[in-house]
Design a protein around this motif. Sequence first.
Motif, short mmCIF file in Angstrom:
data_model
loop_
_atom_site.label_atom_id
_atom_site.label_comp_id
_atom_site.label_asym_id
_atom_site.label_seq_id
_atom_site.Cartn_x
_atom_site.Cartn_y
_atom_site.Cartn_z
N PHE A 118 0.83 -1.20 0.00
CA PHE A 118 0.00 0.00 0.00
C PHE A 118 0.86 1.26 0.00
O PHE A 118 0.64 2.18 -0.78
N TRP A 122 1.09 3.70 -3.10
CA TRP A 122 0.57 5.06 -2.90
C TRP A 122 1.59 6.09 -3.38
O TRP A 122 1.22 7.07 -4.02
N ASN A 123 2.86 5.87 -3.06
CA ASN A 123 3.91 6.78 -3.54
C ASN A 123 3.99 6.78 -5.06
O ASN A 123 4.18 7.84 -5.67
N HIS A 126 0.98 8.72 -6.30
CA HIS A 126 1.12 10.15 -6.02
C HIS A 126 2.11 10.82 -6.98
O HIS A 126 1.85 11.91 -7.50
N PHE A 149 -3.70 4.33 -9.21
CA PHE A 149 -4.47 4.46 -7.97
C PHE A 149 -5.14 3.13 -7.60
O PHE A 149 -5.41 2.87 -6.42
N PRO A 152 -3.11 0.86 -4.67
CA PRO A 152 -3.33 1.12 -3.24
C PRO A 152 -4.79 0.95 -2.83
O PRO A 152 -5.07 0.52 -1.71
#
Length: 187
Positions: A118, A122-123, A126, A149, A152
């Motif tokens: 996760f 997520w990184n 982002h 996206f 995650p």
Amino acid sequence: MAEITGRQPPALLAIIRIIDGFTDRTGTIISWLSVPLVLAVAYEVGARYLFNAPTIWVYDATYMLYGSLFMLGAAYALHKGAHIRTDFFWEKFSIRRKGWIDTISYVVFFFPSLIMLFLISWNEFHYAWLINETSDQTPWRPVLWPFKFIVPFACLLLLIQGVSELIKSIYMARTGVELEHKEKVEI
């Protein structure tokens, strides 16, 4: 879920019912991703073989839809018991032993691995969102952050369902009673 009278705490049953109900609803919604996937493939086949006019967008759309369907469906598969397990040994174990094995597996492997996945994904999402990253697979070059996206988000869905499965496993280990019997899924 099996109805067992007397011994199970009502709060734990409520948590399990809420999480399992959530996973059933999200799994049903996610399954509808197969419709645009089939339509895109059918469109490409028709365009390519009937009109000799292949598209530049279907490849990207299909791998994104299939990847999304696969990743987002993982929590539903966990809930229904559709993940791979070595039944040769598993069926010979007592319910308590199964509960202990699952409990230890969730605590030692499942949750730490998913939390790391996760955080890493997520990184990645982002960063893709910040730079408005696009695919270089085809000339269509769609933006990738919505697709990135999914990873995650799928981890989050799996973590939520994992809480329900952990509670069921702990209950099995302590009492020797299955709250939910998962049928073997043949693929």
